[in-house]
Design a protein around this motif. Structure first.
Motif, PDB file in Angstrom:
ATOM      1  N   VAL A 128       0.847  -1.044  -0.003  1.00  0.00           N
ATOM      2  CA  VAL A 128       0.059  -0.120  -0.082  1.00  0.00           C
ATOM      3  C   VAL A 128       0.893   1.343   0.096  1.00  0.00           C
ATOM      4  O   VAL A 128       1.659   1.430   0.992  1.00  0.00           O
ATOM      5  N   CYS A 129       0.643   1.926  -1.224  1.00  0.00           N
ATOM      6  CA  CYS A 129       1.608   3.448  -0.992  1.00  0.00           C
ATOM      7  C   CYS A 129       0.331   4.417  -0.597  1.00  0.00           C
ATOM      8  O   CYS A 129      -0.552   4.613  -1.125  1.00  0.00           O
ATOM      9  N   MET A 130       0.732   4.961   0.699  1.00  0.00           N
ATOM     10  CA  MET A 130       0.020   6.044   1.349  1.00  0.00           C
ATOM     11  C   MET A 130       0.012   7.518   0.896  1.00  0.00           C
ATOM     12  O   MET A 130       1.272   7.942   1.010  1.00  0.00           O
ATOM     13  N   TYR A 131      -0.837   8.195   0.479  1.00  0.00           N
ATOM     14  CA  TYR A 131      -0.564   9.596   0.011  1.00  0.00           C
ATOM     15  C   TYR A 131      -1.373  10.425   1.216  1.00  0.00           C
ATOM     16  O   TYR A 131      -2.305  10.307   1.217  1.00  0.00           O
ATOM     17  N   THR A 132      -0.375  11.157   2.105  1.00  0.00           N
ATOM     18  CA  THR A 132      -1.257  11.830   3.159  1.00  0.00           C
ATOM     19  C   THR A 132      -1.282  13.296   2.696  1.00  0.00           C
ATOM     20  O   THR A 132      -0.192  13.873   2.277  1.00  0.00           O
TER      21      THR A 132
ATOM     22  N   LYS B  15      -1.364   7.228  10.813  1.00  0.00           N
ATOM     23  CA  LYS B  15      -1.206   8.223  11.827  1.00  0.00           C
ATOM     24  C   LYS B  15      -2.213   9.298  11.844  1.00  0.00           C
ATOM     25  O   LYS B  15      -2.001  10.090  10.967  1.00  0.00           O
TER      26      LYS B  15
ATOM     27  N   ALA C 195       4.125  11.212   0.185  1.00  0.00           N
ATOM     28  CA  ALA C 195       3.778   9.649  -0.062  1.00  0.00           C
ATOM     29  C   ALA C 195       4.611   8.874   0.919  1.00  0.00           C
ATOM     30  O   ALA C 195       5.932   9.299   1.258  1.00  0.00           O
ATOM     31  N   HIS C 196       4.097   7.687   1.370  1.00  0.00           N
ATOM     32  CA  HIS C 196       4.941   6.642   2.082  1.00  0.00           C
ATOM     33  C   HIS C 196       4.484   5.459   1.976  1.00  0.00           C
ATOM     34  O   HIS C 196       3.238   5.283   1.527  1.00  0.00           O
ATOM     35  N   TRP C 197       5.257   4.331   2.073  1.00  0.00           N
ATOM     36  CA  TRP C 197       4.673   3.204   2.256  1.00  0.00           C
ATOM     37  C   TRP C 197       3.859   2.595   3.327  1.00  0.00           C
ATOM     38  O   TRP C 197       4.578   2.616   4.461  1.00  0.00           O
ATOM     39  N   LEU C 198       2.577   2.563   3.181  1.00  0.00           N
ATOM     40  CA  LEU C 198       1.970   2.039   4.550  1.00  0.00           C
ATOM     41  C   LEU C 198       2.046   0.465   4.421  1.00  0.00           C
ATOM     42  O   LEU C 198       1.964   0.127   5.885  1.00  0.00           O
TER      43      LEU C 198
ATOM     44  N   PRO D 103       8.622   6.682  10.356  1.00  0.00           N
ATOM     45  CA  PRO D 103       7.939   7.722  11.217  1.00  0.00           C
ATOM     46  C   PRO D 103       6.621   8.104  10.637  1.00  0.00           C
ATOM     47  O   PRO D 103       5.806   8.371  11.659  1.00  0.00           O
ATOM     48  N   GLN D 104       6.429   7.776   9.537  1.00  0.00           N
ATOM     49  CA  GLN D 104       5.185   8.150   8.943  1.00  0.00           C
ATOM     50  C   GLN D 104       4.026   7.034   9.322  1.00  0.00           C
ATOM     51  O   GLN D 104       3.008   7.250   9.277  1.00  0.00           O
ATOM     52  N   ASN D 105       4.332   5.961   9.768  1.00  0.00           N
ATOM     53  CA  ASN D 105       3.463   4.934  10.170  1.00  0.00           C
ATOM     54  C   ASN D 105       3.401   5.018  11.713  1.00  0.00           C
ATOM     55  O   ASN D 105       4.560   5.130  12.507  1.00  0.00           O
ATOM     56  N   PRO D 106       2.350   4.560  12.222  1.00  0.00           N
ATOM     57  CA  PRO D 106       2.358   4.587  13.628  1.00  0.00           C
ATOM     58  C   PRO D 106       3.117   3.249  14.489  1.00  0.00           C
ATOM     59  O   PRO D 106       3.146   2.505  13.601  1.00  0.00           O
TER      60      PRO D 106
END
Lengths: 744, 447
Positions: A369-373, A719, B137-140, B150-153
């Protein structure tokens, strides 16, 4: 509280006492009643009457006291001697007593609670319509003075919790009702009053019920019978009551208020549908084949002979993709002449198909999953949409504009001469919050819909508005482009969904039938059907050519918030506001299973199937992206011990498979934890240490609110970022987007 | 007014008092005397309308993917319901309600509308331009695994946010007792309750009795045995001055020993030390506390010892000899306190007539002489010790084999000679002196 003197009519039970009451004063009346009771030996009733008349002011005692005492009188009759002699007149006169209604409901409820487990699910379903109509009766009682109305309130408050799980949404809608006028006006109330509530019941259960009602003749049985006759249509089936039936706890597909549906689901859902892939234009298919053959040849030349045996050629892949039975006729859906870009698009799809990752229910192939925040949205971002080629993302804002970004980090350059390349393009034109957006399959256009009742088409070449589609009479909640382009569908607050083509400013079809807002809309992969989800808790499938509903899917207990189609066109996934996701077989219109795991009370904003259709990903306001096994069975870890054991096993498998993967093991652990102590012991025996058992027990306590079903494969928490959109790309990468809520 | 407001409350779901509000509004419109019935009906209708508006507004909230209802949602709902919009409510500024007390039980809520000075606004520096919306963007997750970036809890953070997940086990480390096995939650709870009921001062004797009964009868406590024994040992060690607590602990042990469903044999070795401690301990209870209680504890310990030895003496071959040796040592050491001596005597008595015959009778004469001559032992203690001796001698009496022939003076003389003058005097004072003397003499015949 002063109550004007009103003549005692036939409606009051006091009329049943031998002397005609109209000539007597209040004190006389009381005395006569007491004497009568004394003579007959109804000492408790007498006591009660004395107490009640003593607590009332003399003025109020005239009209007030007989009513409740009549109820008690009735009760003690049935309790003490139970003979039917002379009670007929009493009964007739007291059936209008609101207290008796409440008691009737209560006795029915108590009886159902104490009946055998096996009958309970069927009987419980009966309880809700009885509850609703009792409530209505209490509200609209013709001479409703304040006490009666408060009775309705009290009744509602006392017993509504019985139904909050299955009918919570309806209860919420009904909770505001207080005056008889509201009953005439409220949509939900009208539904219940104007349509019969249909129930399926097995013969044994029905006989039991009749026997019970017969037995409690003196305690409100006739009232229940009256309500059943008036408002409920029982369909007695020869089958035996089944505790483990899928629909035994929720309503079956042909149950409930027909107004919530058309009342003819069986007939409706038996209409033939063609769910196969839409055949390609023959000339276009030929052209694609030629191009693919070329590419195969060059690849063969470059790699030598070695590669051919192992990997499929592009041509083979293409044929595989397009070999389907049950396809609709291409002529059903008139489409414009194909263009060169369509051919390119098809070729790209074939290439994607060959190089995609395989995702399945086994641990090794969970999705990435690539998340765009999104930051600094100030709670103004309403929707997100990724383009099919994963190059663009569009966001709709409550400040009436849309914004386009490039996912590749490039600057967006309009083709208009003299324009500056920008990191994001702002599309201004709507006059209200933008609630939905959809990219065209080729990524050249964007559709948006808004509170201003319109949908708009935007060009992704010039980043300007092209067309405004007006027709809806209320805010438009959702918009979806057809997978072949050209057509699109909108869903609106005006309870309709509409089909449009890009080149007409008026709707081509109006899909009317939902009885509440249409909240979400999507196209069937072959574009010949449109699927909608509504606040009336149903999903419908509409035939694009005819404009009629062809499937109705009922079972949700809350408004449907998101729907999506599996790529093979056979399965629909829908999510409701209560955090339940359901899978439906479109061929039959029946539910396949319900999947639970999202936090109770959280909304699910988006669903997406992987390209093979083996895995479903959901995202919602509980700041999580969850992965579900589409093919696996869905068992709720609350019932039998055998279920519990398998769940504990699955938990172990997950935990063993990835020791470091705390999150992946998380849901499974939660499942095991929600099991009883026996399951905890089982996992200990399975090689886990004592700590695991302790943890499981602790998890059991914390997981009490949400029982994740066994097909819940993984949870990825973000988060403080509710996830608005999840979407699989052609190569099975999952894109997710959401707005960071942050600390502000 | 106050009574009417309280009576109207039950027709309403909300906290505000609708009929009062209706009255207030009517008053503000110049309608002074609105009848109760009218205001009530109006209030109920108003409430229904509010529900209607809220229902629509919630839809707008949901489609905006928010979880907080804003005034904007309300105005959209008004538009949908074809109502005149409300002006002057801005969603950018949270509305503050103030509360003013008008009279007893009457609160008035009003919106805090602060006066704004134009001059000041004009001269104010411009507010900061809000930051542009941007995204990162980051890898969830990568193939189902959430990378620890750090982006993930943090895993623990994430879990606490999701009730479907296992609890925050990593942060709450359970303090485990020494024994390594898992206790079910129920048992843990039970244990905690038992401990609380036994130790807390607030618990009544009824509660203590209930606990003791439960320990003596309930099945399924087997897993708790080591914990309970450890608890008892600990309590005894720490509460040597609190006689009543010691007594209670002995009761717990007793109940555990009598519980039919418990297989307590493996734990005998850990039960013995507390019992022996209470039997021959140097000092039990405070010096102020009555000696009565102190001896009670020793008596109870002795009877427990008796029970254990008769029940498990056969399985543990070394049990009896070891206990006897310990007791004899305490008995023979005349420098020990009277309490210890007493305990040892009762303990030995409890071990059976054979032990009394061999160990007590043989040493009785000399022991009595020493005790009688010493001044360290108070008269009260001497009396106690005397009783203990009589009790010990009495245990020799076998009710079935009493010889019928009368006691001769010769026999009496032999007895006095054998046990010494002190004991002789004691025995002669006892009611059943004859049978005792005979039993003692009989036992000596077989030596």
């Amino acid at each position: 509280m002063s109550n004007p003197q009103r003549p005692l009519g036939v409606g009051t039970p006091a009329a049943a006492t031998p002397p005609p009451p109209t000539q007597y004063s209040a004190a006389d009346l009381n005395r006569i009643v007491l004497e009568y009771l004394n003579k007959k030996g109804y000492s408790k009733t007498e006591q009660m009457l004395r107490i009640e008349s003593a607590t009332r002011t003399p003025a109020a005692s005239v009209p007030g006291s007989p009513t409740p005492s009549g109820g008690h009188q009735d009760a003690s009759r049935s309790a003490t001697n139970g003979t039917v002699s002379n009670t007929d007149t009493l009964l007739k006169s007291s059936t209008d007593d609101p207290n008796l209604f409440i008691r009737a409901y209560k006795s029915l409820r108590d009886w159902i609670e104490t009946s055998l487990d096996i009958f309970q699910p069927e009987l419980r379903k009966l309880l809700f319509p009885i509850f609703v109509h009792t409530f209505f009766y209490l509200i609209q009682k013709p001479d409703s003075k304040s006490p009666a109305t408060s009775l309705a309130r009290r009744f509602f408050d006392t017993y509504s919790s019985d139904h909050s799980v299955l009918h919570g949404y309806d209860l919420q809608l009904l909770s505001g009702l207080t005056l008889p006028d509201h009953l005439q006006e409220n949509e939900t109330a009208k539904l219940y009053r104007q349509h019969k509530y249909r129930l399926n019941m097995s013969r044994t259960t029905f006989d039991l019920l009749l026997h019970f009602l017969d037995e409690t003749e003196n305690n409100g049985g006739p009232i229940i019978i009256r309500l059943i006759n008036q408002y409920i249509e029982t369909n007695v089936t020869p089958s035996r009551p089944d505790k483990y039936n899928d629909f035994s706890h929720s309503l079956g597909p042909d149950e409930g208020i027909p107004g919530h549906t058309t009342g003819q689901e069986n007939r409706l859902n038996s209409q033939p549908v063609r769910l196969g892939r839409l055949p390609l234009d023959e000339r276009m298919a030929k052209e694609v084949e030629l191009r693919l053959k070329d590419e195969d040849d060059t690849a063969q030349n470059n790699n030598g002979i070695a590669g051919i045996g192992t990997t499929k050629t592009l041509l083979q892949e293409f044929h595989e993709m397009n070999q389907t039975e049950d396809s609709p006729v291409r002529e059903v859906l008139p489409l414009p002449q194909y263009k060169g870009v369509d051919v390119e698009h098809e070729i790209a799809a074939v290439k994607d198909a060959r190089s995609r990752l395989k995702i399945g229910p086994t641990e090794a192939s969970l999705p990435s999953v690539c998340m765009y925040t999104f930051h600094n949205t100030y709670d103004g971002l309403n929707c997100l949409e990724f383009s099919n080629d994963s190059s663009l993302v569009a966001g709709g804002f409550s400040d009436s504009y849309l914004k386009i970004w490039s996912l590749k980090g490039e600057k967006l350059q309009s083709v208009v001469k003299g324009s500056q390349p920008l990191t994001s393009q702002r599309l201004v034109g709507h006059a209200g919050p933008v609630y939905g957006a959809s990219f065209s399959p080729d990524g050249k256009y964007l559709l948006s819909c808004s509170e201003d009742k319109s949908a708009r088409l935007w060009s992704m070449d010039t980043y300007t508005a092209l067309v405004s589609y007006k027709g809806h009479s209320h805010p438009v909640w959702d918009v979806a482009f057809s997978p072949v382009g050209h057509y699109f569908a909108t869903a609106s607050h005006d309870q309709t969904a509409r089909l449009w083509s890009c080149d007409h400013i008026y709707p081509l079809r109006i899909f009317a039938g939902h009885i509440s807002d249409v909240d979400c809309v999507t196209f069937h992969p072959n574009s010949t059907y449109v699927l909608t989800g509504s606040s009336d808790k149903t999903c419908r499938m509409w035939d694009v050519a005819k404009g009629t509903p062809v499937r109705i899917m009922i079972s949700h207990t809350a408004p449907v918030s998101a729907i999506t189609m599996s790529p093979d066109g056979r399965t629909l996934a829908s999510a409701a506001d209560d955090g339940v996701i359901m899978l439906w077989d479109l061929g039959s219109g029946k539910a396949i299973k319900a999947m639970r795991g999202h936090e109770k009370g959280s909304s699910i904003y988006s669903l997406s199937f992987s390209r093979e259709g083996s895995v479903l990903v959901s995202a919602g306001s509980d700041c999580s992206v969850r992965v579900w096994d589409v093919k696996g069975g869905s068992t709720t870890p609350s019932s039998t011990s055998s279920t519990v054991a398998t769940l504990a096993d699955s938990g172990k498998v997950l935990a063993d498979g990835k020791a470091g993967d705390a999150t992946a093991a998380g849901p499974a652990g939660g499942v095991a934890g929600s099991a009883t102590g026996g399951a905890a012991g089982g996992s200990t025996a399975g090689g886990q240490s004592g700590d695991a058992a302790a943890n499981a027990a602790k998890a059991g306590a914390s997981a009490r609110q949400t029982f994740a079903t066994s097909d819940h494969m993984a949870t990825f928490m973000t988060k403080r970022t509710p996830v608005y959109k999840v979407q699989f790309t052609g190569r099975n990468l999952c894109l997710a987007g959401g707005a960071f809520m942050g600390t502000s | 007014m106050a009574s009417s407001s309280s009576s109207s409350m039950k027709y309403s779901y909300t906290l505000w008092s609708p009929s009062d509000t209706v009255k207030d509004v009517a008053e503000s419109l110049g309608i002074a005397n609105l009848s109760e019935e009218v205001s009530k009906s109006l209030a109920m209708d108003v409430e229904y309308r509010i529900n209607e508006v809220l229902e629509q507004a919630t839809k707008f909230m949901k489609h905006s993917k928010r979880t907080i209802l804003t005034t904007q949602d309300i105005s959209h709902a008004f538009r949908v319901l074809n109502l005149e919009p409300l002006y002057g409510y801005d969603s950018t500024r949270p509305i503050k309600f103030r509360e003013a007390v008008l009279g007893p039980g009457q609160t008035l809520y009003y919106i805090d509308d602060e006066e704004v000075d134009f001059e000041r606004i004009i001269n104010m520096p411009l507010p900061k331009v809000p930051r542009e919306v941007s995204f990162t963007a980051h890898w969830l997750a990568i193939e189902g695994v959430q990378p620890a970036i750090p982006q993930n809890p943090q895993p623990s953070e994430g879990r606490s946010a999701a009730p479907g997940q296992p609890g925050v086990s990593s942060t709450e480390i359970e303090v485990k007792p020494l024994v390594k096995h898992a206790l079910s939650r129920e048992l843990q709870l039970y244990y905690d309750r038992v401990v609380a009921a036994l130790t807390e001062e607030s618990s009544t004797s009824a509660m203590k009795n209930a606990v003791l009964n439960s320990l003596g009868n309930d099945p399924g406590l087997h897993q708790l045995i080591p914990y309970l024994i450890q608890f008892v040992a600990e309590k005894i060690r720490l509460n040597l001055k609190n006689a009543s607590m010691l007594y209670l602990m002995l009761q717990v042990l007793h109940k555990l020993l009598t519980n039919q469903t418990i297989f307590i044999e493996p734990y005998i070795h850990s039960i013995m030390p507390p019992i022996l401690t209470l039997l021959v301990g140097k000092r039990i209870g405070t010096s102020q506390s009555s000696t009565e209680e102190h001896y009670k504890v020793r008596d109870f310990a002795a009877s427990l010892l008796n029970q254990v030895c008769t029940k498990y003496g056969d399985t543990y071959h070394t049990l009896k000899p070891r206990v006897t040796r310990t007791l004899l040592k305490a008995f023979m050491d005349t420098s020990k306190s009277a309490g210890t001596q007493y305990g040892a005597l009762s303990g030995l008595t409890a071990m059976g007539p054979e032990v009394v015959r061999v160990l007590i009778l043989g040493n009785l004469r000399d022991w009595a002489a020493v005790i009688g001559s010493t001044s360290a032992v108070t008269d009260e203690d001497k009396r106690r010790l005397g009783n203990a001796v009589i009790e010990a001698l009495r245990s020799l009496v076998d009710p079935e084999f009493t010889t019928i022939d009368d006691l001769t003076d010769q026999d009496r003389a032999r007895f006095a000679e054998f046990v010494g003058p002190e004991v002789d005097k004691l025995v002669s004072e006892a009611s059943d002196s004859e049978s005792i003397i005979k039993a003692v003499l009989d036992s000596q015949k077989f030596v």
